[in-house]
Scaffold this motif. Structure first.
Motif, PDB file in Angstrom:
ATOM      1  N   ALA A   1      13.034 -18.563  23.369  1.00 12.59           N
ATOM      2  CA  ALA A   1      12.845 -18.529  21.855  1.00 12.59           C
ATOM      3  C   ALA A   1      11.540 -18.039  21.440  1.00 12.59           C
ATOM      4  CB  ALA A   1      11.787 -20.115  21.274  1.00 12.59           C
ATOM      5  N   TRP A   2      10.565 -17.795  22.803  1.00 10.16           N
ATOM      6  CA  TRP A   2       9.591 -16.542  22.666  1.00 10.16           C
ATOM      7  C   TRP A   2       9.734 -15.384  22.371  1.00 10.16           C
ATOM      8  CZ3 TRP A   2       4.637 -19.285  22.112  1.00 10.16           C
ATOM      9  CH2 TRP A   2       3.770 -18.292  21.024  1.00 10.16           C
ATOM     10  N   ILE A   3      11.021 -14.984  23.192  1.00  9.78           N
ATOM     11  CA  ILE A   3      11.287 -13.208  23.314  1.00  9.78           C
ATOM     12  C   ILE A   3      11.131 -13.050  21.850  1.00  9.78           C
ATOM     13  CG2 ILE A   3      13.794 -12.316  23.135  1.00  9.78           C
ATOM     14  CD1 ILE A   3      14.698 -13.735  25.405  1.00  9.78           C
ATOM     15  N   LEU A   4      11.744 -13.650  20.456  1.00 16.52           N
ATOM     16  CA  LEU A   4      11.864 -12.800  19.372  1.00 16.52           C
ATOM     17  C   LEU A   4      10.167 -13.233  18.580  1.00 16.52           C
ATOM     18  CD1 LEU A   4      12.704 -13.024  16.150  1.00 16.52           C
ATOM     19  CD2 LEU A   4      12.266 -15.267  15.770  1.00 16.52           C
ATOM     20  N   VAL A   5       8.931 -13.683  19.166  1.00 16.68           N
ATOM     21  CA  VAL A   5       7.692 -13.702  19.359  1.00 16.68           C
ATOM     22  C   VAL A   5       7.031 -11.935  19.455  1.00 16.68           C
ATOM     23  CG1 VAL A   5       5.085 -14.130  19.638  1.00 16.68           C
ATOM     24  CG2 VAL A   5       7.076 -15.705  18.440  1.00 16.68           C
ATOM     25  N   ASP A   6       7.421 -11.897  21.056  1.00 12.49           N
ATOM     26  CA  ASP A   6       7.912 -10.349  22.039  1.00 12.49           C
ATOM     27  C   ASP A   6       8.292  -8.919  21.197  1.00 12.49           C
ATOM     28  OD1 ASP A   6       6.170 -11.803  23.845  1.00 12.49           O
ATOM     29  OD2 ASP A   6       7.965 -11.615  25.178  1.00 12.49           O
ATOM     30  N   TRP A   7       9.294  -9.914  20.089  1.00  9.88           N
ATOM     31  CA  TRP A   7       9.910  -8.317  19.593  1.00  9.88           C
ATOM     32  C   TRP A   7       9.152  -8.165  18.853  1.00  9.88           C
ATOM     33  CZ3 TRP A   7      12.323  -8.452  14.356  1.00  9.88           C
ATOM     34  CH2 TRP A   7      13.215  -7.733  14.568  1.00  9.88           C
ATOM     35  N   LEU A   8       8.254  -9.513  17.561  1.00 10.93           N
ATOM     36  CA  LEU A   8       7.354  -9.045  17.019  1.00 10.93           C
ATOM     37  C   LEU A   8       6.131  -8.014  17.100  1.00 10.93           C
ATOM     38  CD1 LEU A   8       8.131 -11.875  14.771  1.00 10.93           C
ATOM     39  CD2 LEU A   8       8.624  -9.567  13.764  1.00 10.93           C
ATOM     40  N   LEU A   9       5.472  -8.298  18.446  1.00 10.80           N
ATOM     41  CA  LEU A   9       4.194  -7.868  18.570  1.00 10.80           C
ATOM     42  C   LEU A   9       4.326  -6.769  19.580  1.00 10.80           C
ATOM     43  CD1 LEU A   9       2.448 -11.342  19.286  1.00 10.80           C
ATOM     44  CD2 LEU A   9       2.627  -9.867  16.908  1.00 10.80           C
ATOM     45  N   LEU A  10       5.217  -6.390  20.189  1.00 11.64           N
ATOM     46  CA  LEU A  10       5.547  -5.803  21.654  1.00 11.64           C
ATOM     47  C   LEU A  10       5.768  -4.127  21.339  1.00 11.64           C
ATOM     48  CD1 LEU A  10       5.573  -8.017  24.346  1.00 11.64           C
ATOM     49  CD2 LEU A  10       3.552  -7.071  23.559  1.00 11.64           C
ATOM     50  N   PRO A  11       6.083  -3.141  21.875  1.00 12.06           N
ATOM     51  CA  PRO A  11       6.662  -1.402  21.866  1.00 12.06           C
ATOM     52  C   PRO A  11       7.917  -2.033  22.595  1.00 12.06           C
ATOM     53  CG  PRO A  11       4.743  -1.762  21.968  1.00 12.06           C
ATOM     54  CD  PRO A  11       4.476  -2.827  22.197  1.00 12.06           C
ATOM     55  N   GLU A  12       9.365  -1.144  21.722  1.00 10.59           N
ATOM     56  CA  GLU A  12      11.045  -1.933  21.718  1.00 10.59           C
ATOM     57  C   GLU A  12      10.967  -2.147  22.909  1.00 10.59           C
ATOM     58  OE1 GLU A  12      15.170  -0.954  20.552  1.00 10.59           O
ATOM     59  OE2 GLU A  12      13.606  -0.384  19.619  1.00 10.59           O
ATOM     60  N   ASP A  13      10.103  -0.863  23.970  1.00 12.49           N
ATOM     61  CA  ASP A  13      10.687  -1.169  25.940  1.00 12.49           C
ATOM     62  C   ASP A  13      10.026  -1.714  26.020  1.00 12.49           C
ATOM     63  OD1 ASP A  13       8.037  -0.352  24.331  1.00 12.49           O
ATOM     64  OD2 ASP A  13       8.450   1.622  26.272  1.00 12.49           O
ATOM     65  N   VAL A  14       9.223  -2.479  25.694  1.00 10.16           N
ATOM     66  CA  VAL A  14       8.119  -3.254  26.887  1.00 10.16           C
ATOM     67  C   VAL A  14       9.196  -4.759  26.453  1.00 10.16           C
ATOM     68  CG1 VAL A  14       6.162  -4.525  26.701  1.00 10.16           C
ATOM     69  CG2 VAL A  14       6.009  -1.778  26.466  1.00 10.16           C
ATOM     70  N   SER A  15       9.046  -4.722  25.148  1.00 12.93           N
ATOM     71  CA  SER A  15       9.486  -6.291  24.481  1.00 12.93           C
ATOM     72  C   SER A  15      10.693  -6.938  25.571  1.00 12.93           C
ATOM     73  CB  SER A  15       9.587  -6.597  22.882  1.00 12.93           C
ATOM     74  OG  SER A  15      10.580  -5.830  22.748  1.00 12.93           O
ATOM     75  N   SER A  16      11.510  -5.242  25.573  1.00 16.05           N
ATOM     76  CA  SER A  16      13.083  -5.252  26.333  1.00 16.05           C
ATOM     77  C   SER A  16      13.064  -5.985  27.643  1.00 16.05           C
ATOM     78  CB  SER A  16      14.265  -4.355  26.014  1.00 16.05           C
ATOM     79  OG  SER A  16      13.867  -3.550  25.262  1.00 16.05           O
ATOM     80  N   THR A  17      11.691  -5.453  28.192  1.00 15.45           N
ATOM     81  CA  THR A  17      11.876  -5.404  29.508  1.00 15.45           C
ATOM     82  C   THR A  17      10.966  -6.592  30.205  1.00 15.45           C
ATOM     83  OG1 THR A  17      11.230  -2.918  29.989  1.00 15.45           O
ATOM     84  CG2 THR A  17      10.155  -4.471  32.145  1.00 15.45           C
ATOM     85  N   ILE A  18      10.014  -7.369  29.130  1.00 14.32           N
ATOM     86  CA  ILE A  18       9.693  -8.754  29.487  1.00 14.32           C
ATOM     87  C   ILE A  18      10.822 -10.150  28.914  1.00 14.32           C
ATOM     88  CG2 ILE A  18       7.994 -10.204  28.313  1.00 14.32           C
ATOM     89  CD1 ILE A  18       5.860  -8.035  28.566  1.00 14.32           C
TER      90      ILE A  18
END
Length: 371
Positions: free
Chosen positions: A43-60
């Motif tokens: 579920a935290w993937i959505l939070v990362d997508w809102l807070l992180l740059p796209e390339d970082v959120s995709s990697t994490i």
């Protein structure tokens, strides 16, 4: 008190029967937390997508999915719930999964010039891991090992990122140490309560030996293990000779002293962790000896009998009295034999010992199967 502190310090003194109970507690809690973390990590993937740059959120996101799958695997790992070493490995794997994800995500964030402290769901990971230990009933050695591991990982991370030595880094290490002490206290306190409840439920209050229910439950398990592992199993049934007359002559207080002393003799001769001595009822006692053949069981029976000869009990009147025991020995030969029949043969051997003059042991003949 020293014995109880030893129980809290290390699992080395615990009986395998208590370890079965603790192992299942660890197993069920690791499984529950693993399921929860598998859901939260995804579920935290959505939070990362809102807070992180796209390339970082995709990697994490890939790391979170892998961590979620690892937690899911722990959640569906149902084998050997009563083996303590396996349950501790489950907990270690859970801690490793969280620690590896935390370290890897920090590497990704720092590589992109981001600070985990300003992002939701990253800086709190080591604190969450060490606080989580409070949920589990662990010995002092076990909880110390887990806490030191988490603190060392944080220390290495700070050295790698250059954060060690600054106020924020020292604050984090100090807070981890404090939380480790609190979590450790809570974890050991859980173990203490579990020990107390276990002993109340499974021990005879007068002698401290296993009670009848505990002996019966464990005998069933030992018979099953003997069949599966093709190992011998011996059962010794004891009866204190002329104990009713002893109580009539010396009083029940004196009788209780004899029962306690006889229990000590049984404990002294149940030398292996797998051996179980219990009070069967009244002046009858039972010893279960997994993996022990007839010859070795006879040696144990004779050692108990000699222990009675070498012991004198001072009763409330000031008089020193002696006591003896008759013993029936039954060895599991027929792998289809159940608990009832095994105990029946031990009881028949016990009565043969009493009819033969008492203060002796008799080995029951092999079970005769009826078609």
């Amino acid at each position: 008190m020293p014995e109880f502190m030893n129980d809290l310090f290390s699992a080395g003194k615990h009986s395998r029967y208590f370890n079965h109970t603790r192992s299942y507690g660890l197993f069920s809690r690791v499984r529950t937390i693993a399921w929860i973390l598998a859901i939260l990590q995804t579920a935290w993937i959505l939070v990362d997508w809102l807070l992180l740059p796209e390339d970082v959120s995709s990697t994490i996101a890939y790391g979170r999915i892998l961590a979620s799958l690892s937690c899911l695997a722990l959640g569906i790992w149902f084998s050997h719930p009563y083996r303590l070493e396996i349950s501790l490995i489950r907990l270690l794997l859970l801690v490793l999964v969280l620690t590896i994800f935390q370290t890897w995500s920090n590497f990704i964030l720092i590589g992109h010039g981001l600070e985990s402290e300003v992002l939701a769901g990253y800086a709190f990971f080591p604190f969450m891991i060490i606080t989580m230990l409070a949920i589990f009933p662990l010995t002092i050695l076990e909880v110390t090992g887990f806490a030191v591991f988490v603190i060392l990982v944080e220390l290495v991370t700070q050295l790698w990122t250059g954060k060690f030595g600054v106020v924020a880094g020292l604050n984090d290490l100090w807070l981890l140490a404090v939380l480790g002490c609190i979590a450790g206290w809570a974890s050991v306190n859980q173990l203490s309560m579990l020990l107390v409840l276990y002993r109340q439920a499974t021990r005879d209050p007068l002698t401290g030996l296993a009670n009848r229910r505990q002996v019966m439950d464990q005998l069933d398990g030992d018979i099953k293990d003997a069949r599966e592992l093709n190992q011998p199993l011996s059962v010794l049934l004891f009866d204190l000779d002329k104990f009713k007359s002893f109580n009539d002559n010396h009083g029940h207080a004196a009788g209780d002293l004899v029962l306690k002393q006889f229990a000590r003799i049984l404990k002294d001769n149940a030398k292996r962790k797998v051996d179980l001595a219990g009070r069967f009822g009244g002046e009858e006692f039972l010893m279960v000896l997994p993996g022990m053949n007839e010859a070795d069981a006879v040696q144990v029976a004779d050692a108990v009998r000699q222990g009675c000869h070498n012991t004198r009990v001072k009763v409330p009147t000031g008089e020193e009295v002696s006591f003896s025991t008759s013993i029936g020995i039954a060895v599991l030969h027929d792998k289809d034999e159940d608990r009832t029949r095994l105990l029946q043969r031990a009881d028949e051997a016990l009565y043969a010992a009493k009819d033969g003059g008492r203060d002796r042991y008799v080995v029951a003949p092999k079970s005769e199967r009826t078609e």
